[in-house]
Structures are given as C-alpha cells and as structure tokens.
Motif scaffolding. Structure first.
Motif, PDB file in Angstrom:
ATOM      1  N   GLU A  30     -17.845 -18.231  45.974  1.00 39.73           N
ATOM      2  CA  GLU A  30     -17.057 -17.199  46.654  1.00 39.73           C
ATOM      3  C   GLU A  30     -15.569 -17.531  46.615  1.00 39.73           C
ATOM      4  O   GLU A  30     -14.725 -16.629  46.580  1.00 39.73           O
ATOM      5  CB  GLU A  30     -17.535 -17.051  48.098  1.00 39.73           C
ATOM      6  N   LEU A  31     -15.244 -18.809  46.600  1.00 34.93           N
ATOM      7  CA  LEU A  31     -13.851 -19.224  46.508  1.00 34.93           C
ATOM      8  C   LEU A  31     -13.224 -18.729  45.205  1.00 34.93           C
ATOM      9  O   LEU A  31     -12.038 -18.372  45.176  1.00 34.93           O
ATOM     10  CB  LEU A  31     -13.744 -20.743  46.598  1.00 34.93           C
ATOM     11  N   GLY A  32     -14.027 -18.683  44.136  1.00 28.90           N
ATOM     12  CA  GLY A  32     -13.530 -18.161  42.867  1.00 28.90           C
ATOM     13  C   GLY A  32     -13.088 -16.711  42.997  1.00 28.90           C
ATOM     14  O   GLY A  32     -12.018 -16.314  42.519  1.00 28.90           O
ATOM     15  N   HIS A  33     -13.926 -15.894  43.650  1.00 27.32           N
ATOM     16  CA  HIS A  33     -13.562 -14.489  43.884  1.00 27.32           C
ATOM     17  C   HIS A  33     -12.273 -14.392  44.700  1.00 27.32           C
ATOM     18  O   HIS A  33     -11.379 -13.600  44.384  1.00 27.32           O
ATOM     19  CB  HIS A  33     -14.681 -13.777  44.643  1.00 27.32           C
ATOM     20  N   VAL A  34     -12.205 -15.189  45.750  1.00 28.18           N
ATOM     21  CA  VAL A  34     -11.065 -15.114  46.670  1.00 28.18           C
ATOM     22  C   VAL A  34      -9.763 -15.481  45.970  1.00 28.18           C
ATOM     23  O   VAL A  34      -8.749 -14.770  46.088  1.00 28.18           O
ATOM     24  CB  VAL A  34     -11.303 -16.034  47.885  1.00 28.18           C
ATOM     25  N   LEU A  35      -9.761 -16.580  45.224  1.00 26.58           N
ATOM     26  CA  LEU A  35      -8.543 -17.032  44.558  1.00 26.58           C
ATOM     27  C   LEU A  35      -8.066 -16.020  43.530  1.00 26.58           C
ATOM     28  O   LEU A  35      -6.853 -15.755  43.401  1.00 26.58           O
ATOM     29  CB  LEU A  35      -8.769 -18.393  43.904  1.00 26.58           C
ATOM     30  N   MET A  36      -8.997 -15.434  42.776  1.00 27.85           N
ATOM     31  CA  MET A  36      -8.598 -14.429  41.792  1.00 27.85           C
ATOM     32  C   MET A  36      -8.081 -13.170  42.476  1.00 27.85           C
ATOM     33  O   MET A  36      -7.107 -12.556  42.018  1.00 27.85           O
ATOM     34  CB  MET A  36      -9.780 -14.090  40.880  1.00 27.85           C
ATOM     35  N   ALA A  37      -8.716 -12.781  43.574  1.00 26.58           N
ATOM     36  CA  ALA A  37      -8.250 -11.607  44.325  1.00 26.58           C
ATOM     37  C   ALA A  37      -6.852 -11.843  44.887  1.00 26.58           C
ATOM     38  O   ALA A  37      -5.991 -10.952  44.852  1.00 26.58           O
ATOM     39  CB  ALA A  37      -9.229 -11.277  45.448  1.00 26.58           C
ATOM     40  N   LEU A  38      -6.608 -13.036  45.406  1.00 27.88           N
ATOM     41  CA  LEU A  38      -5.287 -13.358  45.934  1.00 27.88           C
ATOM     42  C   LEU A  38      -4.247 -13.407  44.817  1.00 27.88           C
ATOM     43  O   LEU A  38      -3.077 -13.054  45.030  1.00 27.88           O
ATOM     44  CB  LEU A  38      -5.327 -14.689  46.679  1.00 27.88           C
ATOM     45  N   TYR A  39      -4.659 -13.842  43.649  1.00 21.13           N
ATOM     46  CA  TYR A  39      -3.742 -13.858  42.499  1.00 21.13           C
ATOM     47  C   TYR A  39      -3.237 -12.454  42.187  1.00 21.13           C
ATOM     48  O   TYR A  39      -2.060 -12.258  41.852  1.00 21.13           O
ATOM     49  CB  TYR A  39      -4.452 -14.460  41.285  1.00 21.13           C
ATOM     50  N   PHE A  40      -4.114 -11.457  42.304  1.00 22.35           N
ATOM     51  CA  PHE A  40      -3.734 -10.068  42.061  1.00 22.35           C
ATOM     52  C   PHE A  40      -3.210  -9.380  43.326  1.00 22.35           C
ATOM     53  O   PHE A  40      -3.010  -8.178  43.334  1.00 22.35           O
ATOM     54  CB  PHE A  40      -4.930  -9.285  41.518  1.00 22.35           C
TER      55      PHE A  40
END
Length: 282
Positions: A43-53
């Motif tokens: 889930e951290l992967g989703h979060v970090l990519m979402a925050l990147y965008f």
C-alpha cells in the motif's frame, strides 16, 4: 511536500479482526504478521506514487490481502497516471523478491520461505482482475481507454462478479473446504455489490469532474435528437473531449460536451431529450 502530513491515519478493516483471531487460534500468527507487513509495503507503493502526482488521499484502509486507498482524484486524472498509481503497489513485491534474493543468506530458511510464499500469494491475489483489487482496477482502466466511462465501469463490475463466482465454484468443487479462501471471495463479491449499487453516483461524480480534467484529444460523436440527455452523456469517454453532432433532416448542430453538462446539472433539464434542449437553445 511533507509526506507524513499528506498521509491520513491508516484504518484497519473490521474483516482484519476475523483473520487475526483465526491466526491466533490456529497458531499462524507469524504468517499473519508477515502478510500484514507485506500488505503495508504494498500500500505504501500506491501512496508514494499518488503523492508524487499530488493526489489528495482521503483514507487508507488495510485488510489482510490488500488495502484500499480512497482519493479525491479517482476518475479525474489521465488513465496513464492512474495506471502508474495502481502498478506501484504490485511493483513493491518485485522489490521484496529482490531483497529476499540479496539478503536471503542472512534470513533463517523457515522464515525466508514464509516471506517468499506470503509475498507471492499477495501479489497473485491482488493481480486477479476483480474489483477492487489492483488487477480489477487495471481491467477498469483498460476498458475505460476503449469504452465510454459509464459502460466501462458497469462491465468491470459484471466481469468481477462473474470471475468471483467462478473462483468460489472452483474452491467449493475442486479444493478442500477452506474458510479463509471462501471468506475472501465473499468479501470481494460484497464489495462489487456495493460498487454496483453506487454506480450511478460514481458516474455523476465523473461528470462533475469533467470540466477540470486536462484532456487534449477531441472526438466527434453523433447522436439522435430523440435521445435523452443522460444517454448522450453516457457516451463520454475518460480520455476524450466530445463534440456531439445532432442531425435532423438537413439541419446539423454541433454541441460541445461542456454545454450538455451545464444543461444536465441545471434544474429541469436532466430528463429532457437533446431535441428539446436544442429547441430551447435556439
């Protein structure tokens, strides 16, 4: 951006309590803890990519074989961008496998086997083309790239329910009874039932976000004067701006989707035909 401030409090799904009790009673608490850790990394992967965008994250819900990241951006960002956010979760499993290969000699064999099996299990489970798993979200994005948004969403739920029923049938017929597997499939079916009941509201939310979407590609779509406004709007695709062409006898009118959206959300126009709306416009 301060990443820690951007991440909302993480919530645990009530179903997680069931698996916690099952793990405690069956002596499988280590396996449960390992799977929960891998789910959090996923889930951290989703979060970090979402925050990147620069997505606005509303809620993160964790359950035993995955999690759900609720955002305010669902359906309003480019399909390619949303796909990257989805793929970022499964990609974490590739990194975990790489770490197990690099540092496997320093991990006791029984625990290494537990890590490997749990990582593989969660990856394969999340890639099933069933909503709301990552595989189901990717299926939805593929359908949204070739079909109108409303139809893509409907087909995603139908295909998810069909595959869920197939998985449940296979489990009951060909494998020994496993309460955990059956509960997981039933949980997914319930999630799809909820999504089905809310499909109209999801479509209206999509229409409300259309004006702020950054879409460059424009397409022309032909419709009849006797079609109701909602039916015409149901032809809108996520990755296109639409210019609707209405032809009656020798008269042809071109209307941008923004004008139809404005008419739909104005009082007294949502149930009218396009012919009635154009007549009032003229």
């Amino acid at each position: 951006m301060n990443v820690l401030k951007a991440i909302p409090p993480i919530q645990l799904h009530p179903v997680l309590l069931f698996f916690f009790l099952a793990a405690y009673l069956t002596g499988a608490f280590t396996e449960f803890a390992v799977m929960l850790l891998i789910v959090c990394i996923h889930e951290l992967g989703h979060v970090l990519m979402a925050l990147y965008f620069r997505w606005r994250i509303e809620k993160i819900m964790i359950w035993i074989f995955g999690g759900v990241m609720k955002t305010a951006e669902h359906g309003s960002r480019p399909i390619s961008e949303e796909a990257l956010v989805v793929i970022a979760g499964p990609f974490q499993h590739v990194l975990i496998f790489a770490c197990l290969i690099l540092f496997g000699n320093y991990i006791p064999d029984p625990f290494l086997s537990t890590l490997h099996n749990a990582n593989m299990m969660i990856l394969l489970f999340n890639m099933l083309p069933v909503w709301p798993l990552d595989g189901g979200k990717l299926l939805s994005l593929v359908l949204a790239s070739i079909l109108p948004c409303r139809k893509a969403h409907t087909f995603t739920i139908i295909l998810s329910v069909f595959l869920g029923l197939v998985l449940l049938s296979i489990q009951l017929i060909y494998f020994s009874f496993q309460l955990t597997s059956i509960c997981l499939v039933l949980f997914l079916l319930m999630e799809n039932r909820t999504e089905w009941k809310q499909r109209y509201y999801a479509f209206i939310r999509f229409l409300l976000k259309r004006p702020v979407m950054q879409i460059e590609r424009v397409t022309e779509t032909r419709s009849g004067h006797d079609e109701r406004l909602l039916i015409i709007l149901s032809k809108i695709r996520r990755n296109r701006r639409h210019i609707f062409i209405f032809k009656e006898k020798n008269n042809e009118q071109r209307v941008h989707e923004s004008e139809l959206l404005k008419a739909y959300f104005s009082s007294g126009s949502h149930d009218k035909t396009i012919g009635q709306i154009l007549a009032r416009r003229n």
